[in-house]
Write an enzyme that holds these catalytic residues in place. Structure first.
Site, PDB file in Angstrom:
ATOM      1  N   GLU A 193      -7.030   2.834 -10.523  1.00 17.18           N
ATOM      2  CA  GLU A 193      -5.734   3.310 -10.035  1.00 17.18           C
ATOM      3  C   GLU A 193      -5.183   4.484 -10.849  1.00 17.18           C
ATOM      4  O   GLU A 193      -4.278   5.175 -10.391  1.00 17.18           O
ATOM      5  CB  GLU A 193      -4.742   2.140 -10.003  1.00 17.18           C
ATOM      6  CG  GLU A 193      -5.160   1.119  -8.933  1.00 17.18           C
ATOM      7  CD  GLU A 193      -4.423  -0.213  -8.986  1.00 17.18           C
ATOM      8  OE1 GLU A 193      -4.280  -0.830  -7.935  1.00 17.18           O
ATOM      9  OE2 GLU A 193      -4.011  -0.638 -10.081  1.00 17.18           O
TER      10      GLU A 193
ATOM     11  N   MET B  39       1.015  -6.935  -7.452  1.00 19.37           N
ATOM     12  CA  MET B  39       1.210  -7.807  -8.601  1.00 19.37           C
ATOM     13  C   MET B  39       2.020  -7.198  -9.754  1.00 19.37           C
ATOM     14  O   MET B  39       2.088  -7.791 -10.831  1.00 19.37           O
ATOM     15  CB  MET B  39      -0.161  -8.306  -9.096  1.00 19.37           C
ATOM     16  CG  MET B  39      -0.924  -9.047  -8.005  1.00 19.37           C
ATOM     17  SD  MET B  39      -2.584  -9.598  -8.461  1.00 19.37           S
ATOM     18  CE  MET B  39      -2.213 -10.926  -9.591  1.00 19.37           C
TER      19      MET B  39
ATOM     20  N   ASP C  30      -6.307  -3.943   1.662  1.00 19.32           N
ATOM     21  CA  ASP C  30      -6.748  -5.178   2.328  1.00 19.32           C
ATOM     22  C   ASP C  30      -5.562  -5.769   3.080  1.00 19.32           C
ATOM     23  O   ASP C  30      -4.449  -5.250   3.000  1.00 19.32           O
ATOM     24  CB  ASP C  30      -7.290  -6.165   1.280  1.00 19.32           C
ATOM     25  CG  ASP C  30      -6.226  -6.573   0.286  1.00 19.32           C
ATOM     26  OD1 ASP C  30      -5.500  -7.537   0.552  1.00 19.32           O
ATOM     27  OD2 ASP C  30      -6.081  -5.910  -0.770  1.00 19.32           O
TER      28      ASP C  30
END
Ligand code: ADE
Length: 236
Positions: free
Chosen positions: A11, A174, A198
């Site tokens: 990321e 998260m 996803d």
């Protein structure tokens, strides 16, 4: 100085690679990569996965690097029928779906005694993100709305449905709400960008492996454009 946080190497690696005059500083076992991108001073850091990692990382950015804004970039699982793999979500606000003090008298998701239920993101930064995304990817889809965060990789339709029925929202991840909370209490403008890897369902693990890199790259292109336009400097 602009602070950029991602949870995993994939990321942030693409952004770190773009840093000029790079310098590393380590604090609390986190490596902060400082330097310039397109004339802007930035500090990029991989915080690790989960809310605690994200929260202390954000506070260090504020205390030690005096950042004028924070961007959190990364992948997320879609929890909305509208939002598909590859789409970009710009959070308007973030909620912790795993906060549960119901028997203590607070609604599920509410941080006890906090003066807001959902932690807001910065409106001006959201607008600039939209403008930039439309310019770099006119056919791409960008959504604005609630992001829900928890210390849980959501990978079943049943769990996803439970989260949606409680909180609504466009996607789950998260770290976002933890950083949003820290930014809120420090009055630091915050932009939460997530690209969908996803659908937070039974195939989430496999899809995440396949698509999270592509999703992260999408955000990185957007952040590069925002830096190029000097949309993230102290005037925003
Ligand atoms: N990040 C990317 N996909 C996710 C999911 N399904 N749950 C939590 N975090 C994610």
């Amino acid at each position: 100085m602009i602070g950029i946080i991602g949870a995993m190497d994939r990321e942030v690696d693409g952004l770190i690679a773009k840093l000029a005059q790079r310098e590393e500083k380590t604090k609390a076992s986190l490596v902060f990569h400082c330097g310039k991108i397109k004339e802007e001073s930035v500090v990029i850091v991989k915080c690790g996965v989960g809310k605690v990692n994200a929260a202390f990382c954000a506070q260090i950015l504020i205390d030690e690097f005096a950042v004028s804004c924070i961007i959190n970039t990364g992948a997320a699982g879609s929890i909305s029928r509208e939002v598909g793999i590859g789409d970009v979500v710009v959070a308007t606000e973030a909620v912790q779906h795993d906060m549960n003090a119901v028997d203590f008298g607070f609604p599920r998701g509410q941080v006890p005694f906090a003066d807001v239920f959902a932690f807001p993101t910065d409106e001006a930064l959201r607008k600039k993100a939209k403008e930039c995304y439309e310019e770099i990817n006119p056919d791409g889809r960008v959504f604005f709305g609630r992001v829900v965060t928890g210390d849980e990789f959501v990978s079943s339709s049943a769990r996803k449905d439970a989260i949606v029925s409680e909180f609504g929202g466009l996607c789950t991840e998260m770290e976002g709400a933890a950083i949003a909370q820290v930014a809120y209490y420090n009055r630091v403008p915050f932009l939460l960008l997530r690209a969908i890897s996803d659908r937070a369902d039974d195939g989430a693990g496999m899809d995440f492996e396949e698509f999270s890199r592509m999703a992260s790259e999408r955000n990185i292109r957007l952040i590069m454009k925002m830096l190029e336009e000097r949309y993230l400097n102290n005037e925003v």
